[in-house]
Design a protein around this motif. Structure first.
Motif, mmCIF file in Angstrom:
data_model
loop_
_atom_site.group_PDB
_atom_site.id
_atom_site.type_symbol
_atom_site.label_atom_id
_atom_site.label_comp_id
_atom_site.label_asym_id
_atom_site.label_seq_id
_atom_site.Cartn_x
_atom_site.Cartn_y
_atom_site.Cartn_z
ATOM 1 N N ARG A 1 -1.431 -12.027 12.182
ATOM 2 C CA ARG A 1 -1.279 -13.479 12.225
ATOM 3 C C ARG A 1 -2.605 -14.176 11.895
ATOM 4 O O ARG A 1 -2.643 -15.159 11.166
ATOM 5 C CB ARG A 1 -0.821 -13.926 13.622
ATOM 6 C CG ARG A 1 -0.729 -15.449 13.771
ATOM 7 C CD ARG A 1 -0.457 -15.854 15.214
ATOM 8 N NE ARG A 1 0.830 -15.377 15.672
ATOM 9 C CZ ARG A 1 1.993 -16.001 15.478
ATOM 10 N NH1 ARG A 1 2.024 -17.140 14.821
ATOM 11 N NH2 ARG A 1 3.113 -15.493 15.931
ATOM 12 N N SER A 2 -3.709 -13.633 12.427
ATOM 13 C CA SER A 2 -5.011 -14.281 12.224
ATOM 14 C C SER A 2 -5.445 -14.233 10.763
ATOM 15 O O SER A 2 -6.276 -15.028 10.335
ATOM 16 C CB SER A 2 -6.075 -13.657 13.130
ATOM 17 O OG SER A 2 -6.246 -12.301 12.819
ATOM 18 N N GLU A 3 -4.913 -13.289 9.970
ATOM 19 C CA GLU A 3 -5.237 -13.274 8.532
ATOM 20 C C GLU A 3 -4.664 -14.533 7.874
ATOM 21 O O GLU A 3 -5.245 -15.080 6.953
ATOM 22 C CB GLU A 3 -4.661 -12.037 7.840
ATOM 23 C CG GLU A 3 -5.130 -10.715 8.417
ATOM 24 C CD GLU A 3 -6.621 -10.461 8.220
ATOM 25 O OE1 GLU A 3 -7.277 -11.214 7.468
ATOM 26 O OE2 GLU A 3 -7.133 -9.523 8.858
ATOM 27 N N LEU B 1 -0.798 -13.317 0.515
ATOM 28 C CA LEU B 1 -1.172 -12.130 1.276
ATOM 29 C C LEU B 1 -0.060 -11.095 1.171
ATOM 30 O O LEU B 1 1.117 -11.414 1.355
ATOM 31 C CB LEU B 1 -1.411 -12.487 2.755
ATOM 32 C CG LEU B 1 -2.476 -13.552 3.037
ATOM 33 C CD1 LEU B 1 -2.586 -13.819 4.535
ATOM 34 C CD2 LEU B 1 -3.830 -13.115 2.482
ATOM 35 N N LEU B 2 -0.449 -9.852 0.862
ATOM 36 C CA LEU B 2 0.524 -8.782 0.671
ATOM 37 C C LEU B 2 0.284 -7.657 1.668
ATOM 38 O O LEU B 2 -0.825 -7.126 1.766
ATOM 39 C CB LEU B 2 0.381 -8.176 -0.743
ATOM 40 C CG LEU B 2 0.380 -9.104 -1.951
ATOM 41 C CD1 LEU B 2 0.075 -8.302 -3.217
ATOM 42 C CD2 LEU B 2 1.714 -9.814 -2.071
ATOM 43 N N ASP B 3 1.317 -7.289 2.393
ATOM 44 C CA ASP B 3 1.277 -6.066 3.185
ATOM 45 C C ASP B 3 1.222 -4.886 2.195
ATOM 46 O O ASP B 3 1.607 -5.034 1.034
ATOM 47 C CB ASP B 3 2.551 -6.007 4.045
ATOM 48 C CG ASP B 3 2.728 -4.667 4.717
ATOM 49 O OD1 ASP B 3 1.793 -4.230 5.416
ATOM 50 O OD2 ASP B 3 3.793 -4.045 4.535
ATOM 51 N N PHE B 4 0.757 -3.729 2.639
ATOM 52 C CA PHE B 4 0.655 -2.600 1.706
ATOM 53 C C PHE B 4 1.821 -1.607 1.849
ATOM 54 O O PHE B 4 2.671 -1.496 0.966
ATOM 55 C CB PHE B 4 -0.684 -1.871 1.881
ATOM 56 C CG PHE B 4 -0.857 -0.762 0.888
ATOM 57 C CD1 PHE B 4 -1.176 -1.042 -0.435
ATOM 58 C CD2 PHE B 4 -0.668 0.561 1.258
ATOM 59 C CE1 PHE B 4 -1.297 -0.029 -1.374
ATOM 60 C CE2 PHE B 4 -0.792 1.586 0.319
ATOM 61 C CZ PHE B 4 -1.110 1.288 -0.990
ATOM 62 N N ASP B 5 1.879 -0.906 2.991
ATOM 63 C CA ASP B 5 2.877 0.157 3.163
ATOM 64 C C ASP B 5 4.293 -0.401 3.164
ATOM 65 O O ASP B 5 4.623 -1.269 3.970
ATOM 66 C CB ASP B 5 2.627 0.902 4.484
ATOM 67 C CG ASP B 5 1.445 1.847 4.379
ATOM 68 O OD1 ASP B 5 1.559 2.841 3.662
ATOM 69 O OD2 ASP B 5 0.398 1.568 5.005
ATOM 70 N N GLY B 6 5.119 0.080 2.258
ATOM 71 C CA GLY B 6 6.504 -0.388 2.181
ATOM 72 C C GLY B 6 6.658 -1.710 1.454
ATOM 73 O O GLY B 6 7.764 -2.174 1.226
ATOM 74 N N THR B 7 5.511 -2.338 1.094
ATOM 75 C CA THR B 7 5.554 -3.620 0.398
ATOM 76 C C THR B 7 4.928 -3.484 -0.990
ATOM 77 O O THR B 7 5.645 -3.476 -1.988
ATOM 78 C CB THR B 7 4.828 -4.710 1.220
ATOM 79 O OG1 THR B 7 5.493 -4.853 2.477
ATOM 80 C CG2 THR B 7 4.831 -6.041 0.494
ATOM 81 N N VAL B 8 3.614 -3.337 -1.065
ATOM 82 C CA VAL B 8 2.970 -3.095 -2.363
ATOM 83 C C VAL B 8 3.494 -1.773 -2.940
ATOM 84 O O VAL B 8 3.804 -1.692 -4.123
ATOM 85 C CB VAL B 8 1.427 -3.059 -2.231
ATOM 86 C CG1 VAL B 8 0.792 -2.456 -3.476
ATOM 87 C CG2 VAL B 8 0.888 -4.463 -1.989
ATOM 88 N N VAL B 9 3.577 -0.768 -2.093
ATOM 89 C CA VAL B 9 4.118 0.524 -2.536
ATOM 90 C C VAL B 9 5.484 0.790 -1.907
ATOM 91 O O VAL B 9 5.818 0.214 -0.869
ATOM 92 C CB VAL B 9 3.162 1.698 -2.213
ATOM 93 C CG1 VAL B 9 1.950 1.655 -3.126
ATOM 94 C CG2 VAL B 9 2.757 1.704 -0.753
#
Ligand SMILES: [Mg+2]
Ligand SMILES: [Zn+2]
Length: 221
Positions: free
Chosen positions: A145-147, A4-12
């Motif tokens: 967390r539930s993800e 699982l990847l966070d987007f803001d500040g992580t993927v980009v």
């Protein structure tokens, strides 16, 4: 395994969500971020208040993001290939908006599944529809967390993140990759994680987790 990847500040490399709010409604941004840090408001309430005050269309916001030169962190295509070869599902889980995330991913040639909030943007501010998540018993918000818990189905979960929205999910995961404020937060709790700068680091970390170096196994010889 599941990634699982966070987007803001992580993927980009930018926090698109915060940058938009800070640019289009600086007063509301400063006030609500202060309340978030003080624990007076939950993240979803902060996002709802900020974007209710962002009076721009989707086209204007996408144009604004293009002007920021938002870039996908190095190594993501290689990481996605690595995972595909090993039947590891990769999903982007974000507290941002799918309407802003998909165009950036597709622009980088990446068609990944995205679980994120939705918004109708416009001159009267944005109307936000949040992902339907249960209230987290730890932070009291409908956090990510539930993800981790609902998607694992008995598998190990690796989580990659950088900030506030990732705090609970990173702790619920079997393997956490962290940078920036998430790393500082986990340091403070003595929660183990692997630091990362780009997705080559994440790929190497996953490879080590999946195929421990011979001789360093916990199993006695
Ligand atoms: Mg983030
Ligand atoms: Zn939580």
């Amino acid at each position: 395994m599941l990634l699982l990847l966070d987007f803001d500040g992580t993927v980009v490399d930018h926090d698109c969500l915060a940058t938009i709010a800070e640019h289009f409604t600086p007063g509301v941004f400063a006030e609500t971020e202060g309340k978030l840090d003080a624990g007076e408001l939950g993240l979803n309430e902060v996002i709802a208040r900020q974007f209710a005050a962002v009076d721009a269309t989707l086209e204007e916001l996408l144009l604004f993001l293009r002007g920021l030169d938002v870039r996908v962190r190095d190594g993501l295509p290689e990481l996605v290939d690595f995972c595909r070869e090993r039947y590891i599902d990769v999903t982007v889980v974000s507290s941002g908006f799918e309407e802003l995330i998909h165009p950036i991913l597709l622009g980088a040639g990446l068609d990944l599944p995205v679980v994120a909030n939705h918004a109708t943007f416009g001159r009267d501010g944005a109307k936000v529809t949040f992902v339907d998540r249960p209230i987290c018993s730890v932070c009291g918000d409908r956090c990510k967390r539930s993800e981790v818990t609902a998607r694992r189905h008995g598998q190990a979960v690796a989580y990659v993140g950088d900030g506030f929205s990732d705090r609970c999910a990173a702790q619920a995961a079997d393997l956490a990759f962290a940078r920036d404020r998430l790393a500082l937060y986990l340091d403070g709790l003595d929660v183990p994680y692997t630091p990362f700068h780009d997705f080559h680091d994440v790929r190497r970390g996953l490879a080590t987790y999946l195929e421990p170096t011979p001789g360093r196994s916990a199993r006695p010889a």
